[in-house]
Design a protein around this motif. Structure first.
Motif, short mmCIF file in Angstrom:
data_model
loop_
_atom_site.label_atom_id
_atom_site.label_comp_id
_atom_site.label_asym_id
_atom_site.label_seq_id
_atom_site.Cartn_x
_atom_site.Cartn_y
_atom_site.Cartn_z
N PRO A 164 -4.25 -4.26 13.88
CA PRO A 164 -3.86 -4.14 12.48
C PRO A 164 -3.96 -5.48 11.73
N ARG A 181 -0.08 0.79 1.45
CA ARG A 181 -0.42 1.18 2.82
C ARG A 181 -0.33 2.70 2.96
N ARG A 229 -3.04 4.61 0.78
CA ARG A 229 -4.40 4.48 1.31
C ARG A 229 -4.52 5.00 2.75
N ASP A 230 -3.45 5.56 3.27
CA ASP A 230 -3.42 6.11 4.62
C ASP A 230 -3.81 5.04 5.65
N LEU A 231 -3.14 3.90 5.56
CA LEU A 231 -3.44 2.77 6.43
C LEU A 231 -2.25 2.41 7.33
N GLU A 232 -1.37 3.38 7.58
CA GLU A 232 -0.16 3.10 8.34
C GLU A 232 -0.44 2.46 9.69
N ASN A 233 -1.55 2.83 10.34
CA ASN A 233 -1.88 2.27 11.65
C ASN A 233 -2.74 1.02 11.57
N ARG A 234 -3.11 0.62 10.36
CA ARG A 234 -4.03 -0.50 10.21
C ARG A 234 -3.44 -1.71 9.50
N VAL A 235 -2.24 -1.58 8.94
CA VAL A 235 -1.62 -2.68 8.20
C VAL A 235 -0.17 -2.84 8.63
N PHE A 273 -5.24 -5.52 -0.97
CA PHE A 273 -5.69 -4.35 -0.21
C PHE A 273 -7.16 -4.05 -0.49
N PHE A 306 -9.70 -3.76 2.43
CA PHE A 306 -10.07 -2.35 2.64
C PHE A 306 -10.82 -1.85 1.41
N GLY A 345 -11.10 1.94 0.67
CA GLY A 345 -9.99 2.86 0.66
C GLY A 345 -8.89 2.45 -0.23
#
Length: 140
Positions: free
Chosen positions: A5, A30, A33-39, A133, A137, A140
């Motif tokens: 992440p 987060r 942008r559906d980035l819960e596992n990436r940020v 962001f 990203f 996204g």
């Protein structure tokens, strides 16, 4: 294969205003942008206050963000050294690992300011977080 992440840190002296708003907007981005596992998001201060400034809580409530339950916390250099980017708010003398991208956003302290000025600072933070962001990203 799992990606490591991206870790964003938001720091100011008291962790009671600018850095709290930054972290809250980052959490919202987060999720949007559906980035819960990436940020991962870290916030803290070098000399934390007892509470988030009331004018900041009120200004964020206008944006649908509740900071009333948040408590300023101390952050260590070791925690910040694990970040990819650390945004300071114009009040920091951090000495972090050379691999950390430290960005001084140089924002006025909202504490004790009138409501209009607090809103201006809040809106500037919201834009900077969104831009951060977008930078990391772009799709996204």
């Amino acid at each position: 294969m799992s990606e490591t992440p991206v870790r964003f840190g938001f720091v100011c002296v008291q962790n009671a205003g600018r850095s709290q708003m930054s972290a809250a907007f980052a959490e919202r981005e987060r999720q949007r942008r559906d980035l819960e596992n990436r940020v991962e998001i870290l916030t803290g201060g070098t000399m934390p206050a007892d509470e988030v400034h009331p004018e900041v809580v009120e200004a964020m409530r206008e944006r649908g963000v509740d900071l009333s339950g948040r408590v300023p916390r101390e952050v260590s250099d070791e925690e910040l050294d694990e970040c990819d980017v650390v945004a300071t708010m114009g009040c920091s003398t951090l000495e972090l690992d050379a691999s950390v991208d430290v960005r001084d956003w140089d924002l006025d302290d909202p504490h004790g300011q009138d409501v209009e000025r607090v809103r201006e600072i809040r809106d500037e933070i919201e834009t900077r977080v969104s831009d951060l962001f977008d930078e990391f990203f772009p799709d996204g």
